[in-house]
Design a protein around this motif. Structure first.
Motif, mmCIF file in Angstrom:
data_model
loop_
_atom_site.group_PDB
_atom_site.id
_atom_site.type_symbol
_atom_site.label_atom_id
_atom_site.label_comp_id
_atom_site.label_asym_id
_atom_site.label_seq_id
_atom_site.Cartn_x
_atom_site.Cartn_y
_atom_site.Cartn_z
ATOM 1 N N TRP A 1 19.634 -16.131 -0.728
ATOM 2 C CA TRP A 1 18.768 -15.014 -0.347
ATOM 3 C C TRP A 1 18.458 -14.953 1.137
ATOM 4 C CZ3 TRP A 1 15.117 -17.859 1.875
ATOM 5 C CH2 TRP A 1 14.824 -19.114 1.332
ATOM 6 N N GLU B 1 26.169 -28.567 -9.380
ATOM 7 C CA GLU B 1 26.234 -27.900 -10.696
ATOM 8 C C GLU B 1 27.464 -27.003 -10.780
ATOM 9 O OE1 GLU B 1 24.071 -28.091 -13.342
ATOM 10 O OE2 GLU B 1 23.317 -29.810 -12.213
ATOM 11 N N ILE B 2 27.733 -26.318 -9.681
ATOM 12 C CA ILE B 2 28.862 -25.377 -9.652
ATOM 13 C C ILE B 2 30.172 -26.150 -9.836
ATOM 14 C CG2 ILE B 2 30.156 -23.772 -8.145
ATOM 15 C CD1 ILE B 2 27.558 -22.452 -8.558
ATOM 16 N N ALA C 1 21.508 -13.368 -4.856
ATOM 17 C CA ALA C 1 20.359 -14.176 -5.287
ATOM 18 C C ALA C 1 19.329 -13.276 -5.962
ATOM 19 C CB ALA C 1 19.754 -14.876 -4.079
ATOM 20 N N GLY D 1 21.301 -11.283 -10.977
ATOM 21 C CA GLY D 1 20.872 -12.044 -12.147
ATOM 22 C C GLY D 1 20.437 -13.420 -11.674
ATOM 23 N N PHE D 2 20.062 -14.250 -12.616
ATOM 24 C CA PHE D 2 19.526 -15.566 -12.258
ATOM 25 C C PHE D 2 20.640 -16.627 -12.250
ATOM 26 C CE2 PHE D 2 15.998 -13.008 -13.362
ATOM 27 C CZ PHE D 2 14.987 -13.438 -12.519
ATOM 28 N N PRO E 1 20.837 -19.952 -13.445
ATOM 29 C CA PRO E 1 21.239 -20.693 -14.638
ATOM 30 C C PRO E 1 21.874 -19.818 -15.719
ATOM 31 C CG PRO E 1 18.988 -21.208 -13.965
ATOM 32 C CD PRO E 1 19.408 -20.036 -13.159
ATOM 33 N N GLN F 1 16.235 -13.293 -5.738
ATOM 34 C CA GLN F 1 15.131 -12.917 -4.858
ATOM 35 C C GLN F 1 15.458 -11.687 -4.022
ATOM 36 O OE1 GLN F 1 16.611 -15.855 -5.036
ATOM 37 N NE2 GLN F 1 15.115 -17.480 -5.379
ATOM 38 N N GLY G 1 24.543 -22.182 -0.990
ATOM 39 C CA GLY G 1 23.222 -22.452 -1.549
ATOM 40 C C GLY G 1 22.900 -23.921 -1.380
HETATM 41 P P1 ADP Z 1 18.071 -21.747 -2.742
HETATM 42 O O1 ADP Z 1 17.601 -23.148 -2.896
HETATM 43 O O2 ADP Z 1 18.361 -21.344 -1.347
HETATM 44 O O3 ADP Z 1 17.324 -20.731 -3.566
HETATM 45 P P2 ADP Z 1 20.054 -22.044 -4.710
HETATM 46 O O4 ADP Z 1 21.139 -23.021 -4.517
HETATM 47 O O5 ADP Z 1 18.990 -22.321 -5.702
HETATM 48 O O6 ADP Z 1 19.518 -21.738 -3.290
HETATM 49 O O7 ADP Z 1 20.660 -20.621 -5.080
HETATM 50 C C1 ADP Z 1 21.761 -20.040 -4.438
HETATM 51 C C2 ADP Z 1 22.478 -19.140 -5.427
HETATM 52 O O8 ADP Z 1 22.914 -19.923 -6.523
HETATM 53 C C3 ADP Z 1 21.612 -18.044 -6.031
HETATM 54 O O9 ADP Z 1 22.398 -16.871 -6.183
HETATM 55 C C4 ADP Z 1 21.218 -18.618 -7.365
HETATM 56 O O10 ADP Z 1 20.926 -17.640 -8.336
HETATM 57 C C5 ADP Z 1 22.482 -19.362 -7.756
HETATM 58 N N1 ADP Z 1 22.286 -20.456 -8.712
HETATM 59 C C6 ADP Z 1 21.191 -21.220 -8.923
HETATM 60 N N2 ADP Z 1 21.395 -22.107 -9.918
HETATM 61 C C7 ADP Z 1 22.669 -21.911 -10.357
HETATM 62 C C8 ADP Z 1 23.488 -22.515 -11.366
HETATM 63 N N3 ADP Z 1 23.051 -23.511 -12.119
HETATM 64 N N4 ADP Z 1 24.752 -22.043 -11.520
HETATM 65 C C9 ADP Z 1 25.229 -21.052 -10.740
HETATM 66 N N5 ADP Z 1 24.509 -20.433 -9.802
HETATM 67 C C10 ADP Z 1 23.244 -20.847 -9.592
#
Ligand code: ADP
Length: 505
Positions: free
Chosen positions: A175, A259-260, A201, A230-231, A233, A203, A252
């Motif tokens: 975001w 996780e990815i 993202a 979308g979110f 997870p 947000q 990110g």
């Molecule tokens: P930040 O800490 O800057 O918010 P995140 O790494 O949490 O960054 O998020 C970056 C992107 O990854 C966002 O688009 C978020 O929705 C996505 N995201 C968060 N968790 C997961 C997940 N488990 N699998 C895939 N994408 C995710």
């Protein structure tokens, strides 16, 4: 739902964009509701008020988008000549530029960043990415290689390589620079002939959706780009896991990056990761100190410190430590905070309550571990208390092993640390799990270049900070990720190479 800003005239197109709600997903060239019928709210971080309702994609929508993106790899997109592909990208750049003011306002509203930063940074850089990659489709080519086979002496072969698109690219972005990150992925992916599913993202989904309208207006064939707010997870994970997605490009946190990688193992997707940082910004006493203070300041406070490349560990040579620290604190205390859309604002709010809590948590941990809080450390007061404002914060008396010196805070929190020698600062600067960028301030060119050799970072800035260009590679060492976005390096990420042998005997 419309946000009020006393001093700002909202662009009529933006007014129109925001009045059509809920915003929909863009799949297969159509604007659709989420299959589940669910939607979520995105807010204006300067007030905490709702800004728009947005359809919430999850696994079922990802499924549909993958089908559309796969189909598009075989449709008119695949027969478009490189030159036509280039023209299309150029058209996108032109349209983005035409709508730049409206997009800058939207970015500021949804993310909180100052309008000035959006106008001078995010927008021109996003336009430039499309323009830069518009030149590439006609220049992506293979080579001929003089091959031979050891047990067939004298035999002749013709060998050539072809660069082909990877296929369906899933782009999961954060975001902090929503439109810029979208452009950074979509432009090279399309230049190389791929199709894309972008998950912005949660947000900050709005500028990506407006970008979708622009891609549509530019005439991008249906399904070539799909946009699914979308979110993480749910939608993000579904994208990373989907066997029909050939590549994931992710920016990110390092934690989600891991996780990815796990989620993508099923079909061994190609992955590029641009992750966190805890970057050193090193000032020697022989530097142009006025410039260095500006660089220290901008290094950590640009975009409210919400940059993966934030210069969050400021190392200052002991002989000028007190003087520079004082200047930094003085400056931090006078920053004008306010809504990003107010042209007088120098620093906007953080993106969300969650981010505000996270930053405040780090400040508490710093205090508990014995660091000395010199300014800030609290959220905005009075008129600012409704939004997610956090005062620019400077810590001294920090030990390298403290959490505030090791972990990415992603907020306006500087740790300023003294050092005495070259060897010492190199060792300490390299002493985290990250390696995204590093800044160096000195007038001694040999010292600067020696540092550039030994610093473990994907980018080293000498007497400057936060400079980026569509042509310059971007990515990290160590746990800041792998793969290089931008420039010609991104062509490697978004193509695969076929090796063809022809027997001429
Ligand atoms: P930040 O800490 O800057 O918010 P995140 O790494 O949490 O960054 O998020 C970056 C992107 O990854 C966002 O688009 C978020 O929705 C996505 N995201 C968060 N968790 C997961 C997940 N488990 N699998 C895939 N994408 C995710």
């Amino acid at each position: 739902m419309m946000p009020e800003t006393a001093t700002f005239e909202m662009h009529p197109n933006l007014r129109k964009f925001l009045s059509a709600q809920p915003k929909r997903l863009w799949i297969g060239g159509k604007w659709v509701e989420a299959r589940s019928g669910k939607s979520f709210e995105t807010c204006n971080p300067a007030t905490g008020d709702a800004l728009a309702r947005v359809a919430e994609a999850d696994r079922a929508d990802v499924e549909e988008a993958v089908r559309a993106a796969r189909k598009a790899t075989e449709g008119p997109w695949s027969s478009l000549s490189p030159s036509e592909r280039g023209k299309l990208l150029y058209r996108i750049a032109e349209l983005l530029e035409k709508h730049a003011e409206e997009l800058a306002q939207l970015e500021s509203l949804d993310n909180g960043k100052t309008i000035r930063e959006a106008q001078k940074g995010d927008l021109p850089l996003a336009v430039d990415l499309f323009r830069y990659y518009a030149g590439w489709p006609t220049k992506i080519h293979g080579e001929t290689i003089p091959v031979s086979v050891p047990y067939l002496p004298g035999a002749r072969f013709f060998h050539y390589t072809v660069r082909e698109p990877v296929g369906v690219v899933g782009a999961i972005i954060p975001w902090n620079f929503p439109l810029l990150m979208a452009a950074e992925r979509i432009a090279p992916a399309l230049a190389c002939g791929n199709t894309v599913i972008l998950k912005p993202a949660e947000q900050t989904p709005l500028s990506a959706l407006r970008l979708g309208e622009i891609l549509e207006e530019a005439g991008l064939p249906e399904g070539v780009c799909n946009i699914l707010p979308g979110f993480g997870p749910t939608a993000g994970r579904a994208l990373a896991e989907h066997p029909g997605v050939d590549k994931i490009t992710f920016t990110g946190s390092t934690e989600v990056g891991r996780e990815i990688v796990k989620a993508s193992a099923g079909n061994l997707k190609r992955i590029s990761l641009e992750l966190g940082g805890k970057s050193p910004n090193i000032v020697f006493a022989d530097a142009d100190l006025e410039l260095a203070v500006k660089g220290m300041f901008m290094g950590i406070f640009y975009n409210q410190g919400q940059c993966c490349s934030a210069g969050s560990r400021v190392f200052v040579e002991k002989s000028c430590f007190d003087a520079l620290l004082e200047k930094m604190v003085e400056r931090a205390k006078t920053v004008r905070q306010g809504p990003g859309l107010d042209p007088k604002t120098q620093m906007g709010p953080l993106v969300s309550q969650e981010q505000l809590d996270r930053v405040a948590g780090y400040v508490e941990s710093g205090k508990k571990e014995g660091a000395q809080l010199l300014c800030g450390g609290v959220r905005g007061e009075g008129a600012l208390s409704k939004g997610y404002f956090f005062k620019p914060t400077v810590f001294a008396g920090v030990r390298d092993e403290m959490r505030i010196a090791q972990e990415e805070i992603f907020g306006p929190v500087a740790t300023v640390l003294p050092f005495e020698s070259f060897e010492e600062v190199v060792q300490r600067a390299n002493g985290t799990a990250y390696g995204l960028v590093a800044g160096v301030w000195t007038q001694d060119i040999k010292r600067a270049l020696r540092l550039a050799q030994v610093l473990q970072a994907g980018t080293v800035w000498i007497n400057c900070y936060h400079f980026v260009d569509a042509a310059a590679p971007w990515g990290g060492y160590k746990q800041s990720g792998y793969g290089r976005e931008k420039g010609q390096y991104a062509i490697d990420l978004y193509t695969q190479i076929k090796s063809v042998w022809v027997d001429l005997n």
